[in-house]
Design a protein around this motif. Structure first.
Motif, mmCIF file in Angstrom:
data_model
loop_
_atom_site.group_PDB
_atom_site.id
_atom_site.type_symbol
_atom_site.label_atom_id
_atom_site.label_comp_id
_atom_site.label_asym_id
_atom_site.label_seq_id
_atom_site.Cartn_x
_atom_site.Cartn_y
_atom_site.Cartn_z
ATOM 1 N N ARG A 20 0.846 -1.309 -0.118
ATOM 2 C CA ARG A 20 0.016 -0.075 0.106
ATOM 3 C C ARG A 20 0.891 1.204 0.033
ATOM 4 N NH1 ARG A 20 -5.594 -0.418 1.428
ATOM 5 N NH2 ARG A 20 -5.421 1.817 2.208
ATOM 6 N N GLU A 90 -12.951 5.092 -11.032
ATOM 7 C CA GLU A 90 -14.011 4.519 -10.201
ATOM 8 C C GLU A 90 -14.699 3.433 -11.140
ATOM 9 O OE1 GLU A 90 -17.443 5.921 -7.369
ATOM 10 O OE2 GLU A 90 -16.736 7.360 -8.670
ATOM 11 N N TRP A 162 -1.754 5.619 -7.393
ATOM 12 C CA TRP A 162 -2.050 5.097 -6.373
ATOM 13 C C TRP A 162 -1.319 4.797 -5.312
ATOM 14 C CZ3 TRP A 162 -7.026 4.822 -6.426
ATOM 15 C CH2 TRP A 162 -7.944 4.290 -5.413
ATOM 16 N N ASN A 164 -1.383 3.897 -0.871
ATOM 17 C CA ASN A 164 -2.069 3.826 0.353
ATOM 18 C C ASN A 164 -3.647 3.865 0.168
ATOM 19 O OD1 ASN A 164 -2.103 3.127 3.157
ATOM 20 N ND2 ASN A 164 -2.034 5.151 3.880
ATOM 21 N N GLY A 165 -4.135 2.985 -0.709
ATOM 22 C CA GLY A 165 -5.516 2.862 -1.126
ATOM 23 C C GLY A 165 -6.296 4.146 -1.536
ATOM 24 N N THR A 166 -5.531 5.114 -2.001
ATOM 25 C CA THR A 166 -6.134 6.409 -2.533
ATOM 26 C C THR A 166 -5.385 6.986 -3.746
ATOM 27 O OG1 THR A 166 -4.949 7.788 -1.135
ATOM 28 C CG2 THR A 166 -7.238 6.948 -0.412
ATOM 29 N N ARG A 167 -5.999 7.752 -4.463
ATOM 30 C CA ARG A 167 -5.524 8.437 -5.701
ATOM 31 C C ARG A 167 -4.947 9.428 -5.375
ATOM 32 N NH1 ARG A 167 -9.743 11.197 -9.537
ATOM 33 N NH2 ARG A 167 -8.325 12.741 -10.195
ATOM 34 N N ARG A 168 -3.415 9.926 -5.791
ATOM 35 C CA ARG A 168 -2.662 10.817 -5.345
ATOM 36 C C ARG A 168 -2.323 11.641 -6.784
ATOM 37 N NH1 ARG A 168 -0.933 10.581 -0.009
ATOM 38 N NH2 ARG A 168 -2.168 8.757 0.855
#
Length: 174
Positions: A20, A90, A162, A164-168
């Motif tokens: 992650r 998404e 991606w 840590n589980g989120t889009r950056r």
């Protein structure tokens, strides 16, 4: 003194946590079945393999719906997403949004009729040259048949990252 119960960690849990924090660009791997239907999934497990011959590799879970399509047709396309494709990401991350994945405004047909993402930072159309099963996944090694690049090339590309589980967002440091 109070003793706190700690949940035992498994190697799988620790490995998942370690992955992650490994930032990775996001691609959509796409394929076309024998009936002309489009299939796809979002991956961070795609990478270049060799310059001679030009080749890419992608790891696909054998339980993914795209897996049998690539296995049967021997073709796939890797579409490197740019930051403007967040809504599309998404759709490819949720099975309940499957019907929204291949809307005409986002897709064109590339070599061999494979779906290619409009506005992608790069697109690699590949023919499977080899495949290797490992654990729950198969790694497909694809010889690149075509590369599609935006015109003009982006001076400051903004891939979806991606972490840590989120889009950056990626930004250049001057």
């Amino acid at each position: 003194m109070t003793l706190h119960a700690t949940k035992p960690h498994s190697l799988t849990d620790d490995f998942r946590s370690s992955m992650r924090v490994a930032a990775a660009s996001v691609s959509l791997v796409t394929a076309r079945d024998e009936s002309g239907g489009f299939h796809g999934m979002a991956v961070t497990s795609a990478a270049s393999l060799s310059m001679e011959p030009p080749s890419m590799m992608v790891a696909v879970n054998r339980s993914a719906s795209i897996f049998p399509v690539i296995s049967r047709t021997g073709r796939f396309c890797l579409n490197l997403m740019n930051d403007d494709h967040g809504g599309l990401l998404e759709c490819f991350s949720r099975s309940d949004m499957r019907e929204r994945r291949f809307t005409p405004e986002h897709w064109a047909e590339g070599l061999g009729g494979l779906p290619t993402l409009r506005g992608a930072l790069s697109v690699h159309v590949c023919t499977v040259a080899a495949a290797h099963d490992f654990g729950t996944h198969t790694v497909f090694f694809g010889q690149v048949d075509d590369v599609i690049l935006p015109e003009p090339m982006a001076q400051n590309p903004a891939p979806i990252i991606w972490l840590n589980g989120t889009r950056r967002h990626l930004r250049a440091i001057a």
